[in-house]
Write a protein that holds these residues in place. Sequence first.
Motif, short mmCIF file in Angstrom:
data_model
loop_
_atom_site.label_atom_id
_atom_site.label_comp_id
_atom_site.label_asym_id
_atom_site.label_seq_id
_atom_site.Cartn_x
_atom_site.Cartn_y
_atom_site.Cartn_z
N PRO A 224 20.05 -8.14 10.51
CA PRO A 224 19.69 -9.04 11.67
C PRO A 224 19.57 -8.35 12.94
CG PRO A 224 22.13 -8.95 11.00
CD PRO A 224 21.51 -7.93 10.33
N SER A 225 19.85 -7.20 13.02
CA SER A 225 19.59 -6.54 14.43
C SER A 225 18.37 -5.62 14.49
CB SER A 225 20.94 -5.70 14.80
OG SER A 225 22.12 -6.28 14.36
N GLN A 226 17.59 -5.59 13.46
CA GLN A 226 16.77 -4.65 13.23
C GLN A 226 16.83 -3.37 13.77
OE1 GLN A 226 13.51 -6.56 15.55
NE2 GLN A 226 13.38 -8.46 14.44
N ALA A 227 17.83 -2.90 13.11
CA ALA A 227 18.40 -1.38 13.45
C ALA A 227 17.60 -0.61 12.64
CB ALA A 227 20.03 -1.53 13.19
N TYR A 228 17.21 -0.83 11.39
CA TYR A 228 16.40 -0.01 10.45
C TYR A 228 15.14 -0.02 10.88
CZ TYR A 228 20.53 0.32 7.51
OH TYR A 228 21.85 0.47 7.10
N THR A 229 14.67 1.09 10.70
CA THR A 229 12.80 1.26 10.68
C THR A 229 12.51 2.30 9.69
OG1 THR A 229 13.35 3.01 12.69
CG2 THR A 229 12.53 0.56 13.45
N ILE A 230 11.12 2.24 9.48
CA ILE A 230 10.49 3.14 8.62
C ILE A 230 9.61 4.33 9.39
CG2 ILE A 230 9.09 3.55 6.67
CD1 ILE A 230 9.81 0.86 5.66
N ARG A 231 9.83 5.38 9.29
CA ARG A 231 8.89 6.42 9.90
C ARG A 231 7.56 6.45 9.33
NH1 ARG A 231 12.01 11.60 12.30
NH2 ARG A 231 10.79 12.57 10.48
N ASN A 232 6.68 7.32 9.96
CA ASN A 232 5.24 7.31 9.34
C ASN A 232 5.39 8.24 8.18
OD1 ASN A 232 4.13 6.26 11.34
ND2 ASN A 232 3.65 7.92 12.63
N ASP A 233 6.54 8.90 8.11
CA ASP A 233 6.72 9.90 6.90
C ASP A 233 7.51 9.20 5.91
OD1 ASP A 233 9.12 9.93 7.86
OD2 ASP A 233 9.15 12.13 8.31
N GLY A 234 7.83 7.64 6.02
CA GLY A 234 8.48 6.85 4.96
C GLY A 234 9.95 6.92 5.02
N LEU A 235 10.67 7.88 6.05
CA LEU A 235 12.09 7.82 6.11
C LEU A 235 12.39 6.59 6.69
CD1 LEU A 235 12.71 11.74 6.84
CD2 LEU A 235 12.57 10.67 4.86
N VAL A 236 13.74 6.05 6.03
CA VAL A 236 14.18 4.78 6.38
C VAL A 236 15.39 5.25 7.30
CG1 VAL A 236 15.50 2.74 5.74
CG2 VAL A 236 13.53 3.64 4.35
N VAL A 237 15.33 5.00 8.77
CA VAL A 237 16.31 5.56 9.62
C VAL A 237 17.04 4.42 10.23
CG1 VAL A 237 15.06 7.76 10.01
CG2 VAL A 237 14.67 5.64 11.48
N LEU A 238 18.09 4.66 10.44
CA LEU A 238 19.32 3.42 11.19
C LEU A 238 19.37 3.90 12.56
CD1 LEU A 238 21.58 1.32 11.12
CD2 LEU A 238 22.85 2.94 9.94
N ASP A 239 19.05 3.24 13.43
CA ASP A 239 19.69 3.25 14.84
C ASP A 239 20.89 2.77 15.01
OD1 ASP A 239 19.89 3.41 17.55
OD2 ASP A 239 18.12 2.68 18.19
N MET B 17 0.85 -1.08 -0.18
CA MET B 17 0.11 0.08 0.17
C MET B 17 0.89 1.39 -0.06
SD MET B 17 -3.20 0.64 2.52
CE MET B 17 -2.38 1.84 3.95
N LYS B 18 0.38 2.32 -0.82
CA LYS B 18 1.23 3.33 -0.84
C LYS B 18 1.01 4.35 0.31
CE LYS B 18 1.89 3.38 -5.87
NZ LYS B 18 1.02 4.05 -7.10
N ASN B 19 2.04 4.80 0.77
CA ASN B 19 2.04 5.76 2.04
C ASN B 19 1.72 7.24 1.44
OD1 ASN B 19 2.53 7.33 4.24
ND2 ASN B 19 4.62 6.55 4.79
N LYS B 20 0.72 7.89 1.64
CA LYS B 20 0.54 9.10 1.17
C LYS B 20 1.16 10.13 1.99
CE LYS B 20 -3.43 10.25 3.90
NZ LYS B 20 -4.84 10.95 3.99
N HIS B 21 1.99 9.95 3.20
CA HIS B 21 2.94 10.76 3.61
C HIS B 21 4.44 10.60 3.18
CE1 HIS B 21 -0.48 11.94 6.32
NE2 HIS B 21 -0.68 10.55 6.75
N GLN B 22 4.55 9.83 2.40
CA GLN B 22 6.06 9.40 1.88
C GLN B 22 6.80 10.84 1.60
OE1 GLN B 22 7.40 6.25 1.92
NE2 GLN B 22 9.51 7.56 1.62
N LEU B 23 7.84 10.93 2.25
CA LEU B 23 8.93 11.86 1.93
C LEU B 23 9.72 11.36 0.84
CD1 LEU B 23 9.81 13.83 5.06
CD2 LEU B 23 8.43 14.70 3.19
N GLY B 24 10.17 12.09 0.07
CA GLY B 24 11.33 11.58 -0.91
C GLY B 24 11.94 12.98 -1.76
N PHE B 25 13.03 12.70 -2.26
CA PHE B 25 13.89 13.43 -2.76
C PHE B 25 13.14 13.85 -4.04
CE2 PHE B 25 17.27 12.17 0.30
CZ PHE B 25 17.53 13.40 0.81
N VAL B 26 13.26 15.04 -4.51
CA VAL B 26 12.53 15.70 -5.53
C VAL B 26 13.64 16.08 -6.52
CG1 VAL B 26 10.84 17.09 -6.64
CG2 VAL B 26 10.58 16.05 -4.81
N PHE B 27 14.34 15.53 -7.75
CA PHE B 27 15.23 16.03 -8.32
C PHE B 27 15.02 16.38 -9.81
CE2 PHE B 27 19.27 14.23 -10.60
CZ PHE B 27 20.11 15.41 -10.31
#
Lengths: 182, 733
Positions: free
Chosen positions: A74-89, A1-11
């Motif tokens: 394997p460490s579940q260090a990555y998560t996706i925020r509500n705005d779709g940004l993929v962040v690394l702990d 399903m598409k995330n309507k809040h998804q942030l992305g770079f616009v180039f």
Amino acid sequence: MKNKHQLGFVFRQENCVGCQACTIACQIHNELPEDVRFRKVDRFEVKRDDDMVDVWLSHSCMHCGNPACLMVCPSQAYTIRNDGLVVLDREKCTGCGLCINACPYDAVVMLKTDGKAAKCNMCIELIDQGLKPACVDGCPVKCLDTDRIEQLLTQSHTVSKEGIGYGHCITKPNMVIVKERL
Amino acid sequence: MKINRRTFLQGASATAVLSSLSGLTPGMANAKVAGVNSGLLAKRNGRVVYHSCLRNCAARCLLKFRVQDGIMTYVTGAEEQAKTGKAPCLKGQSYVQYTYAADRILHPMERVGKKGEGKWRRISWEQAYEKIAKRFNQIVNEHGSEAILPYSYSGNYGAIGMSASGERFWNRIGSSILERKVCTYAAYDGLKSLYGTFLGPDPEDVLLSDVYLTWGHDEVVSNTIAIKLINQARDRGTKLLAVNPQRTPLCSQADIYLQPRPSTDVQLCAGIIKYLVEKDLVNHEFISEQTVGYDELLKRLDEISYDEIETITGVPRDKMFEFAQVLGENEKTMLRMGYGFQRNFNGARMSRAVAMLQAVTGNFGKRGNGLIYDNVHAGGGLNQYQASGKYMRKNPDAQRINMTELAKALHPSHPTSHDKPSKPIHGMIIYNGNPVVVAPDTNAVLDGMKREDLFVVGHDMVMTDSLQYCDIIVPAASQFETEDIVGDYHGYYVQVCQKVIEPLGESKCNWTFFRELGQAMGFKDEAFQASNDDIIKELLDTDSPYYKGVNYERLMKEKYIKLDVPQPVLADGKYDTPSGKIEFSSKLMADAGFHPVLDWGLPEDEMEPRERDLPFRLLSSGVPQRVNSSFYNVKYIRAIPAYYVKIHPKDAQQYEIKHNDRVTLSNHRGEAKFVAMVTTGVPQGSLMTPKCNWLRLNPNGTDGCTNSLTTDKLTDMGGCSAYHSTRVALAKA
């Protein structure tokens, strides 16, 4: 399903002059070691009509909808925020390097200083204050921006996920290319 | 104990500065909450100081610095000024790294080894002043004041930093006069021969243009910020045309791009004008009212055929016709002419020909048209006569040394200047410059710099190739460590440079150095008591009509002021030429020994056979990640390559050279090694390598750099440098 809040770079690739100000702005903001670049600029020499021309692709983490880094970690260090940004702990990162091999965009790097992975997080400390990431503010020709890309894709016919050196991928990258001219 | 540079950098001041900066550098390791690192925001706080960038670039960005506890922590463009916007170029964004570079020189030093050996002893400023003053007084007594030569140019473009500071000293001492003609002078004469000026329209009027034509210019290298406006104009329908032997980014993005062989612009312009005449796309009304000599132009065009033009330029005629059609069909074309392409033996003649396109199409005198070359309304309008202390010079007829001919002036046995014997130089101060790698013919410059009887003082921020050959080195403060102002040479702005931080270590800004040296020499003049603010007030006390309403208080308050230059320029149709009109046939050109209309001469005609017979023309252009020899030491920037040579794929194939191979370029002046970049970005038969790269940082061999290869012969008119009229051999290293 598409995330309507998804942030992305616009180039706006047709306006990029390959100066690498975005790369430097990112390194300076993120206080990166000199050999670490979260954002890179690649030059492509392509044929347009009968002539060869240079086209540049500025790219960093694509904040994919289906991120390979997250899948393999394997460490579940990555998560996706509500705005779709993929962040690394980075506290969870063990430095196994699987994400570096998995990412099709060469967006994840290993920092020699602590042996852990690192990547672009769209400068979330700025995003969360309603500001733009360092690379966007650092572009002197204003060809880079961020936005909610699903809305852009539905609203504008000049926006797509196709550009020189960039296209569809199973990881569902979330950068869009603006093309106002030919 | 031997003290080398490394030992110096362990000095107390350096450590203090660097460690306090790193206190703001928690880096990635401090990340706490799922990737968030709010520590990164700390550097964006603090006191705001406005300071204009003083590199030699047409942009002249107004920068906004953040300062915390006396430390510069962050820089952006000053959005308040639309011209600059939030983002200066990548160099402007790296000024914190530039200022706190780990290799900043922070104490005076004296040479203890041989010249160039790199052995130094720390001395105090008092000792430095005493030694310099003693030696200079000795030279003046023994050889006369003309035996002393300044060497400086654009490392600092401030009205004080570049001009007033040093010039006060040079005028007072009566030194030889350095002609700083490395940049623009050939086209000054070329343009004046046609329409009497090199001053042009407001670049911000590009939004009113139907066509923006960039000729021999790379907006990304010099003036990246201007591209914002060009793009805005394009989005409104302005067409982009480009002409350049080297395919710049805007050439790649242009609606039509012509890639002529280097220096064949006169023939190319003749072809374009021929087409415009044949298709009746010239502006007859303009030509009859505002020009003379049109019939002579027509006659001259008959003397060259499209076949010849195509053979000489390498531009396919259909493409040239398509280009000419766009020029002819549209009403208003703004032409931006670069400084680089006129650095050729036929530089004046080429720029005259390029400007002729605007004349036949009637592209002068309206907003949105015209020719932009060197808009020195702001820079040239300041009162430098007063500020530079010209009134102090007792020998206005002192010998003049063209900085391009530095090697000739420093020749160990037969010094010359302008092809005549010159008085030997025995003392020199190098500041705002790096002659070893910036002046042409590096090896010949080095022969001069190595002379034991030449006493050289170097004032710079870092250990450049030139400082290696000095006798005494004194540490320069960066532009951010003092006050200055600057007049634009592209837009019409005068802007502030307010002091951001105190000078690092024992470094001193240009004016402090020259003022104190003057005092040490015993100069009692009032001019050597003035503060930077005093000089700024003198600079602004000017008769220039453009500066009406501008004063010190207003400038300091507003930070930048756009001068009131009447628009459109040349609207009255009166030109500063002998006839008062645009001259298609020029006596100025004829008197200089050239064809009065269009001269077909090429640089190769004037080369010695040993150079003419070499297979490649060498273009040495600016690159976006450097300004001349600056930024080679700056963190992040220095990692971006500047030691490559662009080679056309067909040439690469013939020489069996692959991308990333190491290659040697050579001619009778020297040789230098670079990494091959195989690209159609240069025409076949031409190579391009970044200009002014350093010797000692060349990763392919420190015995050669770009200017080891370049010619020091001057242009056809104006006495300008002609770096690009150089030929080389190519081989795999």
